[in-house]
Design a protein around this motif. Sequence first.
Motif, PDB file in Angstrom:
ATOM      1  N   VAL A 193     -39.110  22.513 -19.503  1.00 41.59           N
ATOM      2  CA  VAL A 193     -40.351  23.296 -19.408  1.00 41.59           C
ATOM      3  C   VAL A 193     -40.037  24.754 -19.082  1.00 41.59           C
ATOM      4  CG1 VAL A 193     -42.451  23.618 -18.038  1.00 41.59           C
ATOM      5  CG2 VAL A 193     -41.835  21.347 -18.866  1.00 41.59           C
ATOM      6  N   ALA A 194     -39.107  24.980 -18.163  1.00 40.44           N
ATOM      7  CA  ALA A 194     -38.738  26.362 -17.815  1.00 40.44           C
ATOM      8  C   ALA A 194     -38.205  27.102 -19.040  1.00 40.44           C
ATOM      9  CB  ALA A 194     -37.697  26.360 -16.701  1.00 40.44           C
ATOM     10  N   LEU A 195     -37.403  26.419 -19.831  1.00 39.60           N
ATOM     11  CA  LEU A 195     -36.868  27.044 -21.038  1.00 39.60           C
ATOM     12  C   LEU A 195     -37.980  27.320 -22.046  1.00 39.60           C
ATOM     13  CD1 LEU A 195     -34.231  27.971 -22.349  1.00 39.60           C
ATOM     14  CD2 LEU A 195     -34.029  25.699 -23.351  1.00 39.60           C
ATOM     15  N   LEU A 196     -38.894  26.368 -22.189  1.00 38.75           N
ATOM     16  CA  LEU A 196     -39.989  26.549 -23.146  1.00 38.75           C
ATOM     17  C   LEU A 196     -40.949  27.662 -22.739  1.00 38.75           C
ATOM     18  CD1 LEU A 196     -40.746  22.837 -24.050  1.00 38.75           C
ATOM     19  CD2 LEU A 196     -39.676  24.584 -25.512  1.00 38.75           C
ATOM     20  N   THR A 197     -41.054  27.952 -21.452  1.00 32.70           N
ATOM     21  CA  THR A 197     -41.924  29.064 -21.029  1.00 32.70           C
ATOM     22  C   THR A 197     -41.379  30.402 -21.500  1.00 32.70           C
ATOM     23  OG1 THR A 197     -40.839  29.363 -18.874  1.00 32.70           O
ATOM     24  CG2 THR A 197     -42.721  27.840 -18.969  1.00 32.70           C
ATOM     25  N   GLN A 198     -40.107  30.424 -21.834  1.00 32.60           N
ATOM     26  CA  GLN A 198     -39.468  31.658 -22.300  1.00 32.60           C
ATOM     27  C   GLN A 198     -39.321  31.700 -23.827  1.00 32.60           C
ATOM     28  OE1 GLN A 198     -38.914  34.029 -20.000  1.00 32.60           O
ATOM     29  NE2 GLN A 198     -39.839  32.528 -18.626  1.00 32.60           N
ATOM     30  N   ALA A 199     -40.023  30.810 -24.513  1.00 35.75           N
ATOM     31  CA  ALA A 199     -39.861  30.682 -25.964  1.00 35.75           C
ATOM     32  C   ALA A 199     -40.127  31.989 -26.710  1.00 35.75           C
ATOM     33  CB  ALA A 199     -40.763  29.573 -26.495  1.00 35.75           C
TER      34      ALA A 199
ATOM     35  N   THR B 109     -39.865  35.105 -25.688  1.00 36.27           N
ATOM     36  CA  THR B 109     -38.766  36.047 -25.436  1.00 36.27           C
ATOM     37  C   THR B 109     -37.516  35.625 -26.197  1.00 36.27           C
ATOM     38  OG1 THR B 109     -39.654  36.466 -23.244  1.00 36.27           O
ATOM     39  CG2 THR B 109     -37.374  37.130 -23.626  1.00 36.27           C
ATOM     40  N   LEU B 110     -37.233  34.329 -26.202  1.00 33.05           N
ATOM     41  CA  LEU B 110     -36.042  33.836 -26.903  1.00 33.05           C
ATOM     42  C   LEU B 110     -36.134  34.071 -28.410  1.00 33.05           C
ATOM     43  CD1 LEU B 110     -35.663  30.510 -24.915  1.00 33.05           C
ATOM     44  CD2 LEU B 110     -34.147  32.496 -24.782  1.00 33.05           C
ATOM     45  N   ILE B 111     -37.327  33.894 -28.957  1.00 32.88           N
ATOM     46  CA  ILE B 111     -37.527  34.147 -30.388  1.00 32.88           C
ATOM     47  C   ILE B 111     -37.360  35.626 -30.690  1.00 32.88           C
ATOM     48  CG2 ILE B 111     -39.254  34.120 -32.245  1.00 32.88           C
ATOM     49  CD1 ILE B 111     -40.302  31.482 -30.940  1.00 32.88           C
ATOM     50  N   GLU B 112     -37.938  36.487 -29.851  1.00 29.83           N
ATOM     51  CA  GLU B 112     -37.831  37.933 -30.052  1.00 29.83           C
ATOM     52  C   GLU B 112     -36.380  38.401 -29.996  1.00 29.83           C
ATOM     53  OE1 GLU B 112     -40.283  39.585 -26.985  1.00 29.83           O
ATOM     54  OE2 GLU B 112     -42.158  39.133 -28.049  1.00 29.83           O
TER      55      GLU B 112
ATOM     56  N   ASP C 281     -33.811  36.597 -30.778  1.00 33.19           N
ATOM     57  CA  ASP C 281     -33.040  35.801 -31.727  1.00 33.19           C
ATOM     58  C   ASP C 281     -32.037  34.874 -31.016  1.00 33.19           C
ATOM     59  OD1 ASP C 281     -32.589  34.927 -34.314  1.00 33.19           O
ATOM     60  OD2 ASP C 281     -30.897  36.300 -34.601  1.00 33.19           O
ATOM     61  N   LEU C 282     -32.508  34.203 -29.967  1.00 32.83           N
ATOM     62  CA  LEU C 282     -31.663  33.291 -29.192  1.00 32.83           C
ATOM     63  C   LEU C 282     -32.067  31.829 -29.362  1.00 32.83           C
ATOM     64  CD1 LEU C 282     -31.390  35.333 -25.881  1.00 32.83           C
ATOM     65  CD2 LEU C 282     -29.588  34.966 -27.573  1.00 32.83           C
ATOM     66  N   VAL C 283     -32.862  31.558 -30.388  1.00 32.91           N
ATOM     67  CA  VAL C 283     -33.343  30.190 -30.585  1.00 32.91           C
ATOM     68  C   VAL C 283     -32.177  29.224 -30.782  1.00 32.91           C
ATOM     69  CG1 VAL C 283     -34.718  28.688 -32.074  1.00 32.91           C
ATOM     70  CG2 VAL C 283     -35.556  30.961 -31.481  1.00 32.91           C
ATOM     71  N   ASN C 284     -31.187  29.614 -31.558  1.00 35.79           N
ATOM     72  CA  ASN C 284     -30.034  28.731 -31.777  1.00 35.79           C
ATOM     73  C   ASN C 284     -29.239  28.491 -30.493  1.00 35.79           C
ATOM     74  OD1 ASN C 284     -30.610  28.408 -34.483  1.00 35.79           O
ATOM     75  ND2 ASN C 284     -29.351  30.146 -35.102  1.00 35.79           N
ATOM     76  N   ALA C 285     -29.262  29.445 -29.591  1.00 31.85           N
ATOM     77  CA  ALA C 285     -28.517  29.315 -28.334  1.00 31.85           C
ATOM     78  C   ALA C 285     -29.134  28.281 -27.402  1.00 31.85           C
ATOM     79  CB  ALA C 285     -28.431  30.661 -27.625  1.00 31.85           C
ATOM     80  N   VAL C 286     -30.420  28.036 -27.536  1.00 31.21           N
ATOM     81  CA  VAL C 286     -31.093  27.120 -26.611  1.00 31.21           C
ATOM     82  C   VAL C 286     -31.364  25.742 -27.206  1.00 31.21           C
ATOM     83  CG1 VAL C 286     -32.129  29.016 -25.320  1.00 31.21           C
ATOM     84  CG2 VAL C 286     -33.410  27.945 -27.187  1.00 31.21           C
ATOM     85  N   PHE C 287     -31.011  25.547 -28.466  1.00 27.05           N
ATOM     86  CA  PHE C 287     -31.286  24.257 -29.110  1.00 27.05           C
ATOM     87  C   PHE C 287     -30.595  23.108 -28.392  1.00 27.05           C
ATOM     88  CE2 PHE C 287     -29.991  20.907 -32.060  1.00 27.05           C
ATOM     89  CZ  PHE C 287     -31.238  20.451 -32.455  1.00 27.05           C
ATOM     90  N   TRP C 288     -29.276  23.195 -28.188  1.00 26.03           N
ATOM     91  CA  TRP C 288     -28.525  22.084 -27.579  1.00 26.03           C
ATOM     92  C   TRP C 288     -28.893  21.856 -26.111  1.00 26.03           C
ATOM     93  CZ3 TRP C 288     -26.967  18.644 -30.697  1.00 26.03           C
ATOM     94  CH2 TRP C 288     -26.561  18.990 -31.984  1.00 26.03           C
ATOM     95  N   PRO C 289     -29.058  22.899 -25.308  1.00 25.73           N
ATOM     96  CA  PRO C 289     -29.519  22.641 -23.935  1.00 25.73           C
ATOM     97  C   PRO C 289     -30.877  21.948 -23.894  1.00 25.73           C
ATOM     98  CG  PRO C 289     -28.623  24.850 -24.092  1.00 25.73           C
ATOM     99  CD  PRO C 289     -28.695  24.312 -25.491  1.00 25.73           C
ATOM    100  N   LEU C 290     -31.795  22.397 -24.747  1.00 25.38           N
ATOM    101  CA  LEU C 290     -33.114  21.775 -24.766  1.00 25.38           C
ATOM    102  C   LEU C 290     -33.019  20.315 -25.200  1.00 25.38           C
ATOM    103  CD1 LEU C 290     -36.130  22.144 -24.345  1.00 25.38           C
ATOM    104  CD2 LEU C 290     -36.300  22.899 -26.727  1.00 25.38           C
ATOM    105  N   LEU C 291     -32.191  20.052 -26.190  1.00 24.46           N
ATOM    106  CA  LEU C 291     -31.987  18.673 -26.647  1.00 24.46           C
ATOM    107  C   LEU C 291     -31.395  17.806 -25.527  1.00 24.46           C
ATOM    108  CD1 LEU C 291     -32.220  16.793 -29.102  1.00 24.46           C
ATOM    109  CD2 LEU C 291     -29.867  17.408 -29.660  1.00 24.46           C
TER     110      LEU C 291
END
Length: 119
Positions: free
Chosen positions: A28-34, A36-39, A41-51
């Motif tokens: 949830v903490a990571l998703l609250t920053q979605a 900012t992460l998209i802006e 371009d860090l979406v690929n960096a958070v895929f595996w931690p979120l999974l």
Amino acid sequence: MADYREISQVFAQEGIKAALLINSGAAVALLTQATTLIEKDLVNAVFWPLLAWVAGTSISTLLWIFAFISARLVDKSTVENRSEFIELSNRWMMIGVWGFVFAVGCFCVGAVTLAFKLA
């Protein structure tokens, strides 16, 4: 005199809650920053931690079922006076223990992976 069965059930409940909380809280903490992460371009960096945290949350949820089956088998062994139910209960308990270890491991893997990806 202490009721060790009740005490162990409380410990199991608290462990399940802790594993569920750390994994779901991290997700949830990571998703609250979605945004900012998209802006950035860090979406690929958070895929595996979120999974990893979603897997840990799922495993934590399954722990309740394992604990319930284990507890019911103990009760069944008492009512029917059959020791094989205790052996089955112990197997389910160990599945739960290993599930807890994997759930906490998912949290650690997610946290370390995120740290390295964002470093």
